[in-house]
Design a protein around this motif. Structure first.
Motif, PDB file in Angstrom:
ATOM      1  N   ALA A  32      48.406  95.952 -42.706  1.00 25.24           N
ATOM      2  CA  ALA A  32      48.758  97.574 -42.683  1.00 25.24           C
ATOM      3  C   ALA A  32      49.476  97.965 -42.146  1.00 25.24           C
ATOM      4  CB  ALA A  32      47.001  97.352 -41.775  1.00 25.24           C
ATOM      5  N   VAL A  33      50.377  97.446 -41.744  1.00 26.48           N
ATOM      6  CA  VAL A  33      51.861  97.890 -40.604  1.00 26.48           C
ATOM      7  C   VAL A  33      52.907  97.893 -41.763  1.00 26.48           C
ATOM      8  CG1 VAL A  33      53.689  98.353 -39.386  1.00 26.48           C
ATOM      9  CG2 VAL A  33      50.791  97.959 -38.807  1.00 26.48           C
ATOM     10  N   LEU A  34      52.402  96.755 -42.160  1.00 25.23           N
ATOM     11  CA  LEU A  34      54.069  96.391 -43.737  1.00 25.23           C
ATOM     12  C   LEU A  34      52.681  96.889 -44.675  1.00 25.23           C
ATOM     13  CD1 LEU A  34      54.977  92.510 -42.731  1.00 25.23           C
ATOM     14  CD2 LEU A  34      55.946  94.801 -42.470  1.00 25.23           C
ATOM     15  N   ASN A  35      51.860  97.515 -45.083  1.00 22.44           N
ATOM     16  CA  ASN A  35      51.334  98.231 -46.106  1.00 22.44           C
ATOM     17  C   ASN A  35      51.474  97.287 -47.309  1.00 22.44           C
ATOM     18  OD1 ASN A  35      50.255 100.078 -48.240  1.00 22.44           O
ATOM     19  ND2 ASN A  35      52.245 101.153 -48.470  1.00 22.44           N
ATOM     20  N   ILE A  36      51.088  95.520 -47.066  1.00 28.15           N
ATOM     21  CA  ILE A  36      50.992  94.783 -48.136  1.00 28.15           C
ATOM     22  C   ILE A  36      49.751  94.026 -48.440  1.00 28.15           C
ATOM     23  CG2 ILE A  36      53.770  94.302 -48.070  1.00 28.15           C
ATOM     24  CD1 ILE A  36      52.508  91.965 -46.248  1.00 28.15           C
ATOM     25  N   SER A  37      49.240  93.823 -48.880  1.00 28.82           N
ATOM     26  CA  SER A  37      47.705  92.460 -48.783  1.00 28.82           C
ATOM     27  C   SER A  37      47.896  91.326 -47.713  1.00 28.82           C
ATOM     28  CB  SER A  37      47.184  92.344 -50.000  1.00 28.82           C
ATOM     29  OG  SER A  37      47.909  91.442 -50.749  1.00 28.82           O
ATOM     30  N   LEU A  38      46.704  90.697 -47.462  1.00 29.96           N
ATOM     31  CA  LEU A  38      46.726  89.457 -46.545  1.00 29.96           C
ATOM     32  C   LEU A  38      46.920  88.373 -47.207  1.00 29.96           C
ATOM     33  CD1 LEU A  38      43.462  89.779 -44.723  1.00 29.96           C
ATOM     34  CD2 LEU A  38      45.334  89.634 -43.812  1.00 29.96           C
ATOM     35  N   GLU A  39      46.737  88.858 -48.806  1.00 24.20           N
ATOM     36  CA  GLU A  39      47.081  87.471 -49.727  1.00 24.20           C
ATOM     37  C   GLU A  39      48.976  87.782 -49.314  1.00 24.20           C
ATOM     38  OE1 GLU A  39      44.958  89.636 -50.551  1.00 24.20           O
ATOM     39  OE2 GLU A  39      43.427  87.952 -50.339  1.00 24.20           O
ATOM     40  N   GLU A  40      49.551  88.731 -49.609  1.00 23.43           N
ATOM     41  CA  GLU A  40      51.173  88.726 -50.141  1.00 23.43           C
ATOM     42  C   GLU A  40      51.925  88.291 -47.792  1.00 23.43           C
ATOM     43  OE1 GLU A  40      53.359  89.722 -51.490  1.00 23.43           O
ATOM     44  OE2 GLU A  40      55.252  89.998 -50.805  1.00 23.43           O
ATOM     45  N   LEU A  41      50.863  88.677 -46.770  1.00 24.89           N
ATOM     46  CA  LEU A  41      51.422  88.163 -45.750  1.00 24.89           C
ATOM     47  C   LEU A  41      51.282  87.018 -45.856  1.00 24.89           C
ATOM     48  CD1 LEU A  41      52.018  89.623 -43.573  1.00 24.89           C
ATOM     49  CD2 LEU A  41      49.424  89.406 -42.594  1.00 24.89           C
ATOM     50  N   GLY A  91      65.867  97.207 -41.696  1.00 27.07           N
ATOM     51  CA  GLY A  91      65.745  96.424 -42.854  1.00 27.07           C
ATOM     52  C   GLY A  91      65.319  95.828 -43.358  1.00 27.07           C
ATOM     53  N   HIS A  92      64.911  95.024 -42.375  1.00 25.44           N
ATOM     54  CA  HIS A  92      64.830  93.907 -42.857  1.00 25.44           C
ATOM     55  C   HIS A  92      63.928  93.758 -44.014  1.00 25.44           C
ATOM     56  CE1 HIS A  92      65.957  91.831 -39.409  1.00 25.44           C
ATOM     57  NE2 HIS A  92      65.957  92.650 -38.536  1.00 25.44           N
ATOM     58  N   PRO A  93      63.360  92.541 -45.139  1.00 27.64           N
ATOM     59  CA  PRO A  93      63.117  92.730 -46.126  1.00 27.64           C
ATOM     60  C   PRO A  93      61.378  92.309 -46.008  1.00 27.64           C
ATOM     61  CG  PRO A  93      64.471  90.326 -46.124  1.00 27.64           C
ATOM     62  CD  PRO A  93      64.736  91.562 -45.192  1.00 27.64           C
ATOM     63  N   VAL A  94      60.630  92.465 -46.358  1.00 28.43           N
ATOM     64  CA  VAL A  94      59.313  92.581 -46.354  1.00 28.43           C
ATOM     65  C   VAL A  94      59.610  90.791 -46.201  1.00 28.43           C
ATOM     66  CG1 VAL A  94      56.614  92.567 -47.639  1.00 28.43           C
ATOM     67  CG2 VAL A  94      58.345  94.382 -48.181  1.00 28.43           C
ATOM     68  N   SER A  95      59.779  90.261 -46.852  1.00 31.84           N
ATOM     69  CA  SER A  95      59.397  88.770 -46.669  1.00 31.84           C
ATOM     70  C   SER A  95      59.840  88.532 -45.461  1.00 31.84           C
ATOM     71  CB  SER A  95      59.934  87.684 -47.994  1.00 31.84           C
ATOM     72  OG  SER A  95      61.738  87.983 -47.230  1.00 31.84           O
ATOM     73  N   SER A  96      61.040  89.001 -44.800  1.00 32.04           N
ATOM     74  CA  SER A  96      61.193  88.381 -43.234  1.00 32.04           C
ATOM     75  C   SER A  96      60.193  88.572 -42.165  1.00 32.04           C
ATOM     76  CB  SER A  96      62.140  89.463 -42.687  1.00 32.04           C
ATOM     77  OG  SER A  96      63.366  87.931 -43.282  1.00 32.04           O
ATOM     78  N   LEU A  97      59.613  90.189 -42.583  1.00 33.60           N
ATOM     79  CA  LEU A  97      58.601  90.854 -41.505  1.00 33.60           C
ATOM     80  C   LEU A  97      57.369  89.987 -41.448  1.00 33.60           C
ATOM     81  CD1 LEU A  97      59.568  94.725 -42.759  1.00 33.60           C
ATOM     82  CD2 LEU A  97      59.984  93.113 -40.783  1.00 33.60           C
ATOM     83  N   ALA A  98      57.064  89.693 -42.976  1.00 29.45           N
ATOM     84  CA  ALA A  98      55.981  88.810 -43.100  1.00 29.45           C
ATOM     85  C   ALA A  98      56.031  87.321 -42.536  1.00 29.45           C
ATOM     86  CB  ALA A  98      55.678  88.884 -44.312  1.00 29.45           C
ATOM     87  N   ALA A  99      56.882  86.887 -42.635  1.00 25.61           N
ATOM     88  CA  ALA A  99      57.322  85.611 -41.611  1.00 25.61           C
ATOM     89  C   ALA A  99      57.090  85.834 -40.328  1.00 25.61           C
ATOM     90  CB  ALA A  99      58.983  85.128 -42.535  1.00 25.61           C
ATOM     91  N   GLY A 100      57.961  86.790 -40.141  1.00 25.77           N
ATOM     92  CA  GLY A 100      57.483  87.170 -37.923  1.00 25.77           C
ATOM     93  C   GLY A 100      56.918  86.970 -37.943  1.00 25.77           C
ATOM     94  N   VAL A 101      55.520  87.850 -38.622  1.00 25.30           N
ATOM     95  CA  VAL A 101      53.988  87.680 -38.355  1.00 25.30           C
ATOM     96  C   VAL A 101      53.486  86.865 -37.958  1.00 25.30           C
ATOM     97  CG1 VAL A 101      51.955  88.715 -38.953  1.00 25.30           C
ATOM     98  CG2 VAL A 101      54.206  90.344 -39.482  1.00 25.30           C
TER      99      VAL A 101
END
Lengths: 254, 325
Positions: free
Chosen positions: A140-149, A178-188
């Protein structure tokens, strides 16, 4: 017919089994389930199976899950969660020796299974920052779906907060950096792994069977594979392991 | 008679020899009307949230208990949080008598500590030895209660816990405590023995939750070994006081404790062990040593606030018992 009821903190899962075969699987949001199909009478939970569209005549009902201690399901045999999940995992994978990792809405469970039997287990305690609820919040914080995460595991940002709620503001900082969403999601996804890694290390095997709703995260399965070197087996529809385990447990006693 | 608070078991013989009344502050805190409120009071005073609830409870207990103006604080052999507990109590005007169990069980250092305490309370070795004899007669009754627990299966895990844990201060009145123990002994001897229950050991500090023993017994399992509580009864026929407190395992290293645990686990024929560690306690680290060294199924329980068992802990206990069957 055997009915397995897994009363989770986020979802209620129901499995129907006949002649050793799973014939139906149903899932409901926990709060809506209790509101629409549950009623407490005499301190026990009565489930309105008719409104659910299930004919339970002659069925053997077994229940487990988060609500197990809090509610007593009428006409059902109640079994401990870990037992249900182990039975479900053995049934779904056909394996007899493995480490079970079950990540649910609020629970993280790691169990050591040898010759089809539970021999040791660990669970998260006092903190649910390694569970599905955390992933939901972070998505929700990243504003992406669980599938994307659940797609990302490469080049993770480092998240260090002990507290899942502080983790949200830490993540926001990383977004600002400014990290890309992919790195943020990977961090999570990595932050979940870091919390469960000590439990996996304590009860390690060559094979990890990964169940619970979080097992739908391909990224997390890949991280476990990369970091532990274990084979990671995710059964189809991993969130139903507990409900199916309920059916298997009772069927075994017949 | 003046009262002196104890943060954990100390050579209580010295206190009785001096004619003072020892009060185990842990027992006073946990048996109080609202232990949770005491923890919250300490947090209001500035104690951190992520800190052992026992320390916080003891702090508020002492401040409330106006007849306790002296506290013997164990500065080594328990936890270092006690240092700050001493200091905050000192700030509130409480007299602090420090006591240190030497980590390596050195007899000379231990003797020195005991003699310093004797000096503070102005008593001689003759008086202390007399007190030791008197207290050992009472302890003997509790040793028998423990034997009836594991050998004859006539005593519940809770009773075993309660009477043994009370030996840190004998509830401030050894004669009355002895009479109470005699009454229980008489009663349990006529009880039918419990058969076919899983036999559990309980190791670590006494639990902060009250209903553990009852919950286990409702599910067909009995605690027949309470490690630390048993240590409070000094179950050794030691020649002198120094030797007695050298054999007492609790304040020393985990390996010394493990030797006692293994010996008792074998003797008492245990099916499994529950290791209880308080949230935020250094003993949580020692769990990894205990897991490696003990060759028995082990469940680690963590307790935080004084309360009843929560749903998650009950679930874990259920699975553990199920696993042992």
């Amino acid at each position: 017919m055997f009915i397995g009821l897994d009363l989770g903190s986020r979802n209620v899962k129901i499995a129907l089994m006949e002649k050793g075969r799973t014939t139906r699987l149903l899932e409901f949001d926990t709060v809506s389930f209790y509101r629409e199909y549950g009623r407490k009478t005499g301190g026990r939970l009565t489930v309105d199976f008719a409104t659910l569209g299930l004919d339970v005549t002659g069925a053997v009902i077994t229940a487990t899950g988060y609500g197990r201690q809090a509610v007593n399901v009428r006409d059902a045999r109640i079994i401990p969660e870990i037992k249900a999940h182990v039975s479900g995992a053995v049934h779904l994978t056909g394996l007899a020796g493995f480490t079970l990792l079950d990540l649910g809405g609020q629970d993280s469970k790691v169990a050591l299974v040898r010759q089809g039997r539970l021999v040791d287990f660990l669970t998260n305690d006092k903190c649910a920052a390694s569970t599905g609820r955390y992933l939901e919040n972070m998505a929700a914080v990243l504003n992406i779906s669980l599938e994307e995460l659940s797609l990302h595991y490469l080049d993770p940002v480092e998240l260090t907060s002990t507290c899942a709620i502080f983790g949200e503001s830490e993540l926001i900082d990383k977004i600002v950096e400014g990290h890309p969403v992919s790195s943020l999601a990977a961090g999570v996804n990595y932050s979940i792994f870091k919390r469960i890694h000590p439990m996996l290390a304590k009860l390690s095997s060559d094979t990890v069977v990964f169940t619970g709703g979080v097992a739908r995260s391909g990224a997390l399965a890949e991280i476990i594979r990369r970091e532990t070197g274990a084979r990671v087996v995710v059964p189809e529809q991993p969130e139903y392991a507990g409900a199916i385990g309920c059916c298997v447990e009772t069927r075994g006693n017949e | 008679m003046p009262k002196v608070g104890l943060t954990t078991t100390v050579p209580v013989e010295v206190i009785y020899a001096a004619g003072w009344v020892p009060v185990d502050l842990n027992n006073l805190f946990i048996t109080g009307e609202n232990p949770q409120a005491l923890v919250e009071e300490a947090e209001l005073a500035g104690y951190p949230r992520n800190l052992c609830a026992w320390i916080k409870g003891i702090y508020s207990t002492v401040l409330k208990q106006r007849d306790i103006s002296t506290v013997i604080a164990v500065t080594q052999g328990d936890c270092s949080n006690t240092h700050a507990l001493m200091e905050t109590l000192q700030l509130a005007g409480v007299e602090i008598v420090p006591f240190a169990f030497p980590y390596d069980r050195d007899a000379d250092l231990l003797r020195l500590q005991i003699e310093k305490m004797m000096c503070h309370f102005d008593v001689s070795w003759r008086q202390v030895d007399e007190a030791k004899e008197r207290l050992n007669r009472v302890r003997g009754k509790v040793w028998e209660l423990d034997r009836l627990t594991w050998q004859e299966n006539r005593v519940s895990g809770w009773e075993n816990h309660l009477y043994q844990v009370s030996c840190s201060d004998f509830n401030g009145d050894p004669d009355k405590f002895a009479a109470d123990t005699d009454m229980l002994l008489e009663e349990v001897r006529s009880r039918p023995p419990v058969e076919k229950a899983l036999r559990l050991g309980y190791i670590g500090v006494p639990p902060i939750v009250g209903d553990l023993y009852q919950y286990l017994e409702e599910r067909g399992a009995r605690v027949v070994f309470n490690e630390t509580q048993r240590q409070f009864t000094m179950p050794y026929a030691a020649a002198g006081l120094v030797e007695q407190y050298r054999r007492y395992t609790y304040p020393y290293g985990v390996f010394f404790r493990l030797a006692d645990i293994s010996r008792e686990a074998a003797r008492r024929n245990l099916d499994g062990i529950i290791h209880y560690a308080q949230s935020f306690c250094f003993r949580q680290i020692e769990d990894l040593i205990i897991r490696e060294k003990l060759d028995l199924p082990l469940l680690t329980l963590e307790g935080d606030k004084p309360n009843r068992l929560d749903a998650r802990t009950r679930m874990r206990l259920d699975v553990f018992l199920d696993m042992l069957r």
